[in-house]
Design an enzyme around this catalytic site. Structure first.
Site, PDB file in Angstrom:
ATOM      1  N   HIS A 181      -1.347  -5.557  69.662  1.00 38.26           N
ATOM      2  CA  HIS A 181      -2.184  -4.528  69.824  1.00 38.26           C
ATOM      3  C   HIS A 181      -3.464  -4.748  70.710  1.00 38.26           C
ATOM      4  O   HIS A 181      -4.263  -3.719  71.110  1.00 38.26           O
ATOM      5  CB  HIS A 181      -2.248  -3.381  68.786  1.00 38.26           C
ATOM      6  CG  HIS A 181      -2.301  -1.984  69.143  1.00 38.26           C
ATOM      7  ND1 HIS A 181      -2.069  -0.972  68.228  1.00 38.26           N
ATOM      8  CD2 HIS A 181      -2.467  -1.416  70.283  1.00 38.26           C
ATOM      9  CE1 HIS A 181      -1.868   0.129  68.792  1.00 38.26           C
ATOM     10  NE2 HIS A 181      -2.263  -0.064  70.214  1.00 38.26           N
ATOM     11  N   ASP A 225      -0.086   4.299  64.795  1.00 39.14           N
ATOM     12  CA  ASP A 225      -0.305   3.071  64.190  1.00 39.14           C
ATOM     13  C   ASP A 225      -0.512   3.517  62.834  1.00 39.14           C
ATOM     14  O   ASP A 225      -1.001   4.598  62.284  1.00 39.14           O
ATOM     15  CB  ASP A 225      -1.647   2.586  64.903  1.00 39.14           C
ATOM     16  CG  ASP A 225      -1.672   1.306  64.682  1.00 39.14           C
ATOM     17  OD1 ASP A 225      -1.289   0.609  63.803  1.00 39.14           O
ATOM     18  OD2 ASP A 225      -2.408   0.430  65.586  1.00 39.14           O
ATOM     19  N   HIS A 267      -2.519   1.548  61.222  1.00 44.78           N
ATOM     20  CA  HIS A 267      -4.034   0.803  61.137  1.00 44.78           C
ATOM     21  C   HIS A 267      -4.949   1.580  62.081  1.00 44.78           C
ATOM     22  O   HIS A 267      -4.590   2.033  63.378  1.00 44.78           O
ATOM     23  CB  HIS A 267      -4.139  -0.675  61.388  1.00 44.78           C
ATOM     24  CG  HIS A 267      -3.172  -1.302  60.822  1.00 44.78           C
ATOM     25  ND1 HIS A 267      -2.012  -1.574  61.239  1.00 44.78           N
ATOM     26  CD2 HIS A 267      -3.218  -2.135  59.458  1.00 44.78           C
ATOM     27  CE1 HIS A 267      -1.191  -2.210  60.083  1.00 44.78           C
ATOM     28  NE2 HIS A 267      -1.950  -2.567  59.106  1.00 44.78           N
ATOM     29  N   ASP A 295      -7.514   0.225  63.626  1.00 43.11           N
ATOM     30  CA  ASP A 295      -7.991  -0.776  64.399  1.00 43.11           C
ATOM     31  C   ASP A 295      -9.439  -0.532  65.077  1.00 43.11           C
ATOM     32  O   ASP A 295      -9.772  -0.645  66.363  1.00 43.11           O
ATOM     33  CB  ASP A 295      -7.099  -0.659  65.784  1.00 43.11           C
ATOM     34  CG  ASP A 295      -5.614  -1.379  65.346  1.00 43.11           C
ATOM     35  OD1 ASP A 295      -5.521  -1.816  64.127  1.00 43.11           O
ATOM     36  OD2 ASP A 295      -4.755  -1.012  66.186  1.00 43.11           O
ATOM     37  N   HIS A 344      -6.510  -7.905  67.151  1.00 45.45           N
ATOM     38  CA  HIS A 344      -5.662  -6.702  67.342  1.00 45.45           C
ATOM     39  C   HIS A 344      -6.009  -5.678  66.349  1.00 45.45           C
ATOM     40  O   HIS A 344      -5.590  -4.472  66.309  1.00 45.45           O
ATOM     41  CB  HIS A 344      -4.075  -6.991  66.985  1.00 45.45           C
ATOM     42  CG  HIS A 344      -3.802  -7.539  65.777  1.00 45.45           C
ATOM     43  ND1 HIS A 344      -2.392  -7.516  65.106  1.00 45.45           N
ATOM     44  CD2 HIS A 344      -4.524  -7.880  64.443  1.00 45.45           C
ATOM     45  CE1 HIS A 344      -2.640  -7.817  63.938  1.00 45.45           C
ATOM     46  NE2 HIS A 344      -3.650  -7.939  63.574  1.00 45.45           N
ATOM     47  N   ASP A 354       2.031   1.630  68.246  1.00 46.10           N
ATOM     48  CA  ASP A 354       2.366   0.186  67.557  1.00 46.10           C
ATOM     49  C   ASP A 354       3.571   0.720  66.818  1.00 46.10           C
ATOM     50  O   ASP A 354       3.552   1.511  65.953  1.00 46.10           O
ATOM     51  CB  ASP A 354       1.176   0.050  66.696  1.00 46.10           C
ATOM     52  CG  ASP A 354       0.968  -1.184  65.823  1.00 46.10           C
ATOM     53  OD1 ASP A 354       2.041  -1.629  65.489  1.00 46.10           O
ATOM     54  OD2 ASP A 354       0.043  -1.769  65.658  1.00 46.10           O
ATOM     55  N   ASP A 381       4.199  -0.580  64.146  1.00 45.91           N
ATOM     56  CA  ASP A 381       4.393  -0.449  62.608  1.00 45.91           C
ATOM     57  C   ASP A 381       3.632   0.988  62.134  1.00 45.91           C
ATOM     58  O   ASP A 381       3.495   1.121  60.907  1.00 45.91           O
ATOM     59  CB  ASP A 381       3.318  -1.428  61.941  1.00 45.91           C
ATOM     60  CG  ASP A 381       1.724  -1.296  62.407  1.00 45.91           C
ATOM     61  OD1 ASP A 381       1.425  -0.402  62.504  1.00 45.91           O
ATOM     62  OD2 ASP A 381       1.039  -2.274  62.474  1.00 45.91           O
ATOM     63  N   GLU A 386       3.491  -5.047  69.044  1.00 47.03           N
ATOM     64  CA  GLU A 386       3.560  -5.309  67.426  1.00 47.03           C
ATOM     65  C   GLU A 386       5.023  -5.477  67.156  1.00 47.03           C
ATOM     66  O   GLU A 386       5.123  -5.580  65.792  1.00 47.03           O
ATOM     67  CB  GLU A 386       2.682  -4.449  66.582  1.00 47.03           C
ATOM     68  CG  GLU A 386       1.251  -4.585  66.756  1.00 47.03           C
ATOM     69  CD  GLU A 386       0.546  -5.888  66.456  1.00 47.03           C
ATOM     70  OE1 GLU A 386       1.220  -6.963  65.985  1.00 47.03           O
ATOM     71  OE2 GLU A 386      -0.664  -6.004  66.918  1.00 47.03           O
TER      72      GLU A 386
END
Length: 307
Positions: free
Chosen positions: A101, A128, A130, A132, A145, A231, A233, A276
């Protein structure tokens, strides 16, 4: 519904230079093997596969001044920025096949410049687990990332925050983050300080995904360029295990599909990151196939004709 979408250019970026696990560099081929080009073409989209960008190998070194592999991250992002900008100026939609990412720094820097050139408003949807929004001062790992949103908002090394010449690339109010369920301790303070618009999983549980997407898409109109940074995830690892940073409790299949369908309904998506995906950690490309299925929904696939 595919007629709403401009011609698409697939840009493979085979690197995991910003990640904490090896394997995301194989993501572009996993997405191709899962049939991303054919799936979009079957929806009537004009698809051009630009192949993979070239860049430095992953040196797999420890952090230096809080950053791992900064020089290599900059080189990959510069190559992606230039490639994305070429496709945008050619009237095409860049679809970045990542890769980790950190690459969103290059793709979104290109989109922001294109929006300035064309007078469009930019809205970024960040799907996402996260936030980030780490910096070298607060990161637990040094993995870049975990820093792209911060870099795009002007927090980070000049080589990344000024990749396209101007900083910040984004204002926090241009970003909507959806599905967040993992924020590092010091990162929480930064997120609050900068007023990042985050729809975390608790909020999604409380109000439902439809209400979240209505809020996240509020104000998107004919003058808006919508960039989706997806992303993998973002999705619950029970159904999407092929990622390096699994966080339980993410959106389920139907919630993820609703997100994509409501984005498609706007007709305003102008660029896309898919990042990712780590086939080394996947089961028979299950996650790659799911990602392609969700991307089809971004391009108008639905159960019934809803126009």
């Amino acid at each position: 519904m595919s007629r709403r979408f401009p011609p698409v250019s697939l840009i493979g970026v085979p690197t995991d230079v910003g990640a904490g696990h090896r394997g995301a560099s194989l993501g572009p081929e996993a997405l191709r093997i899962a049939g991303i080009g054919q799936a979009l073409a079957a929806r009537g989209v004009d698809v051009r596969d630009c192949g993979n960008l070239s860049g430095p190998p992953n040196p797999w070194q420890p952090p230096v001044h809080g950053y791992r592999h900064l020089e290599q991250v900059v080189e990959w992002n510069r190559a992606l920025m230039e490639a994305s900008l070429r496709e945008l100026r050619d009237g095409r939609m860049p679809v970045m096949l990542g890769g980790d990412h950190c690459l969103a720094i290059g793709s979104i820097t290109a989109v922001a410049r294109h929006c300035r050139d064309t007078g469009k408003k930019l809205r970024v949807l960040w799907l996402d687990a996260h936030a980030d929004f780490n910096t070298n001062e607060v990161t637990p790992s040094g993995n870049i990332h975990g820093m792209p949103v911060a870099c795009l908002c002007g927090l980070g090394p000049d080589a990344l925050t000024r990749l396209g010449g101007d900083a910040p690339v984004l204002r926090p109010e241009q970003v909507r983050q959806i599905g967040i369920r993992s924020v590092d301790p010091e990162e929480k303070r930064l997120v609050k300080q900068y007023g990042l618009d985050i729809y975390d999983m608790r909020y999604i549980d409380e109000v439902g995904m439809k209400a979240v997407m209505q809020q996240a898409l509020e104000g998107v109109d004919a003058d808006t360029h919508l960039h989706v940074s997806f992303d993998v995830d973002f999705i619950d690892p029970e159904i999407a295990p092929g990622v390096g940073t699994c966080v339980p409790g993410g959106p389920n299949y139907r919630e993820a599909q609703l997100v994509m369908e409501m984005i498609a309904d706007t007709g305003r998506m102008g660029s896309l990151d898919i990042v990712e995906l780590n086939p080394v950690l996947d089961t028979r490309n299950q996650t790659g196939r799911l990602a392609v299925d969700l991307v089809e929904s971004l391009f108008g696939k639905s159960t019934l004709m809803r126009d």
